[in-house]
Design an enzyme around this catalytic site. Structure first.
Site, PDB file in Angstrom:
ATOM      1  CG  ASP A 357       4.473  -0.606 -17.991  1.00  0.00           C
ATOM      2  OD1 ASP A 357       4.972   0.524 -17.946  1.00  0.00           O
ATOM      3  OD2 ASP A 357       3.525  -0.971 -17.261  1.00  0.00           O
ATOM      4  CD  GLU A 386       8.430   1.746 -16.157  1.00  0.00           C
ATOM      5  OE1 GLU A 386       8.150   2.934 -15.893  1.00  0.00           O
ATOM      6  OE2 GLU A 386       7.574   0.829 -16.141  1.00  0.00           O
TER       7      GLU A 386
END
Length: 640
Positions: A357, A386
């Site tokens: 993330d 990400e």
């Protein structure tokens, strides 16, 4: 000690999560004061009730890792006053490290390559006090993952919103967030790991090979704890989802079905109710500011040759959100603590991959070290980051290989491919032009030369942060089917967000309804869309469309690892091929508002001697010398 750390805590000026709050400004201020006092009281309770040994992390380890060092975080009441002794063949006590906070010790061990699995006591002593012993276990390694590759099809699940398999864990006494209301998108709904296990046959039937769950570590936060991105534990599954053993059972059940598991990780920050923030080992565990300072979200500063140092610092050291303290990844103790927790989960649960993330907000040196460590211990293990950025070069910058003059190798194997995502949306909704419409997709794919390996990028139409695909294309079913064909036939690893296969819709803004429950996952739901009889005709058509193509891809290497060739789009029509020594698949996309006739002689380089194509969706055969194309429609043929 409490006064010092609580004062530092107040300096962060933590606010209510206004995304979930509908109070007036006055009420919000009252709420802030109340929560501040509550946090203060809670912190005092933590100090007052801290056990002699409250925790040791990691709670166990394994023999046989290439890195023979092991750092144990020990937390307990005035634990720094204790003397540490241990004795076990092949285990050496290298050092015991004290920090600012006397409630912590860090024990550094060396585990030799000849050490056998077993249990040994770690003894804590202090003159005049009772001796304390903690039995520490070293296990034998069992993980032999093959990783997640372009042979796979990922299905992304928000666990709280997928299926409720265990009603007993919907609310847990003592946890801070006691909200439970399926009518509110910001409260907990009760989905859990048991619900996912129960739906594995559905996912396998759909053609899914890999699950990616939004974070499942414990998030004992006051508000919006359902999404998982503000963890308050590093080694414990959230009790409202299940427990560690049940999570391992889920992974095992996936493996029995030939499926894989990706764990969602957050390196950049933790939740502000994490014990490491409420009672930090030292002030340098987090990036601290005189007042709350958020990140600028400006990834360009990381590669801008003219960037100011202050702007770079704001990007990486600023907090992602008010309740998400930004971890200082320059601290060696912090780095070791985070990395070991990830190794622990791979080995404990038998994981196959990680999704990382907010990748761009991390310290790049640490993340490169992390990537090297994970790949050394698990050579086939895969991970992707990400990278919600704009521009192909921006995205490539974060990937491995030093291919765009980064002067640095991140070691990041792949990314969430936002550039292809944006291009697909433009292809389906834009008007054909020199750089618009489908030419945007052509250009993005033509830029793949910048990656070390673009086939490791993860393709997607939507996810938990952005509007649902069916809504983005205006609920146009032809556009929807075109998007599904692109997702499952372009290069890379396809990822589908839960419910896309049954035409779930809605927008990320302003109300966040992209995170609604999967209908049928709860007792009493009006319809069960996990079943054919629970879906309407259009939903079944969509489900069967995805199922047919996903299972074809699952059984045919040509759409997994086959080479790709694309032709310059002309007059709104785009043609590309996937091919290997055994098969050739031809995709024809008509983005025009009217029907077209396509003469295919231009594609002879790839068509060769093929005369017909089998429509992979309908199983119908079509002569491919001249093809009739319906408006706004995409076709996928296996050439024969």
């Amino acid at each position: 000690m409490l006064g010092y750390y609580f004062a530092k805590f107040l300096c962060f000026n933590i606010k209510i999560n206004t995304f979930a709050c509908t109070l007036t400004k006055y009420k919000m201020i009252k709420k802030l004061i109340f929560l501040t006092l509550l946090l203060s009281a809670q912190a005092q309770i933590i100090f007052a009730q801290l056990k002699e040994i409250e925790r040791i992390e990691p709670m166990n380890w394994w023999v046989g890792f290439k890195d023979q060092s092991l750092q144990l975080l020990v937390r307990g009441n005035q634990i720094a006053d204790k003397t540490i002794t241990l004795s076990y063949p092949g285990v050496k006590l290298v050092s015991v490290q004290k920090v600012e906070n006397p409630n912590y010790l860090f024990i550094n061990l060396q585990i030799s390559s000849t050490t056998k699995s077993g249990t040994f006591p770690i003894v804590f002593t202090k003159k005049g006090q009772k001796q304390i012993s903690y039995n520490y276990e070293l296990k034998s390694r069992t993980n032999h993952t093959e990783g997640v590759t372009n042979k796979d099809f990922i299905y992304l699940i928000m666990p709280d919103r997928f299926a409720n398999g265990d009603l007993s864990n919907d609310k847990i006494n003592g946890m801070k967030d006691q909200s439970f209301n399926r009518d509110s998108i910001y409260y907990r709904h009760g989905g859990d790991i048991k619900g996912i296990i129960d739906r594995l046959p559905y996912l396998q039937d759909l053609g899914v090979t890999t699950l990616w769950l939004n974070p499942v570590l414990e998030n004992d936060e006051f508000l919006t704890s359902y999404h998982g991105y503000a963890n308050t534990e590093n080694y414990k599954i959230d009790r409202r989802f299940g427990n560690n053993a049940l999570y391992k059972t889920l992974v095992d059940e996936c493996h029995k079905r030939g499926m894989k598991m990706i764990k969602d990780l957050v390196h950049n920050h933790i939740g502000d109710q994490h014990f490491l923030f409420l009672d930090p080992p030292a002030k340098d565990w987090f990036h601290q500011w005189l007042k709350y300072t958020g990140t600028t979200y400006k990834d360009q500063t990381l590669f801008d040759p003219y960037a100011a140092t202050a702007d770079k610092k704001l990007m990486t050291d600023g907090w992602f959100d008010h309740h998400m303290p930004d971890v200082d990844q320059n601290n060696p103790l912090v780095k070791k603590y985070i990395t070991q927790s990830h190794i622990w989960w791979i080995e404990y649960a038998g994981l196959d991959g990680f999704r990382l993330d907010t990748y761009a907000y991390n310290d790049k040196v640490y993340m490169a070290e992390w990537a090297k460590t994970i790949s050394t211990e698990f050579p086939k293990f895969t991970f992707f980051g990400e990278t919600w950025v704009n521009g192909t070069a921006n995205q490539v910058f974060f990937t491995e290989g030093n291919t765009v003059n980064q002067h640095f190798n991140t070691g990041l194997q792949g990314v969430t491919d936002f550039q292809t995502h944006f291009a697909i949306n433009e292809t389906l909704n834009g008007k054909f032009g020199w750089t618009d419409g489908v030419n945007r997709l052509y250009s993005v794919l033509a830029s793949d030369y910048q990656y070390k390996d673009p086939t490791r990028n993860v393709l997607f139409l939507d996810n938990h942060d952005i509007s649902r695909f069916y809504s983005v294309v205006g609920e146009d079913f032809n556009k929807y089917k075109s998007g599904i064909i692109l997702l499952l036939s372009l290069r890379g690893i396809p990822q589908m967000y839960y419910g896309t296969e049954i035409l779930m819709k809605n927008y990320a803004n302003p109300d966040g309804k992209v995170r609604e429950d999967f209908p049928g996952g709860w007792l009493g739901d009006k319809s069960d869309k996990f079943t054919e009889t629970g879906r309407n005709a259009k939903e079944n058509e969509a489900f069967n469309f995805v199922k047919k193509l996903a299972n074809y891809r699952k059984s045919n290497a040509v759409l997994q690892t086959g080479k790709m060739m694309q032709f310059v789009p002309e007059k709104g029509i785009y043609v590309y091929f996937r091919y290997n020594k055994d098969k050739t698949v031809m995709v024809i996309m008509n983005t025009n508002d009217q029907a077209e006739e396509l003469q295919t002689a231009r594609f002879a380089e790839r068509i060769g001697k093929y005369k017909t194509g089998m429509n992979i969706i309908t199983d119908e055969k079509t002569a491919i010398g001249k093809v009739q194309l319906a408006a706004k429609t995409t076709y996928i043929f296996e050439l024969q």
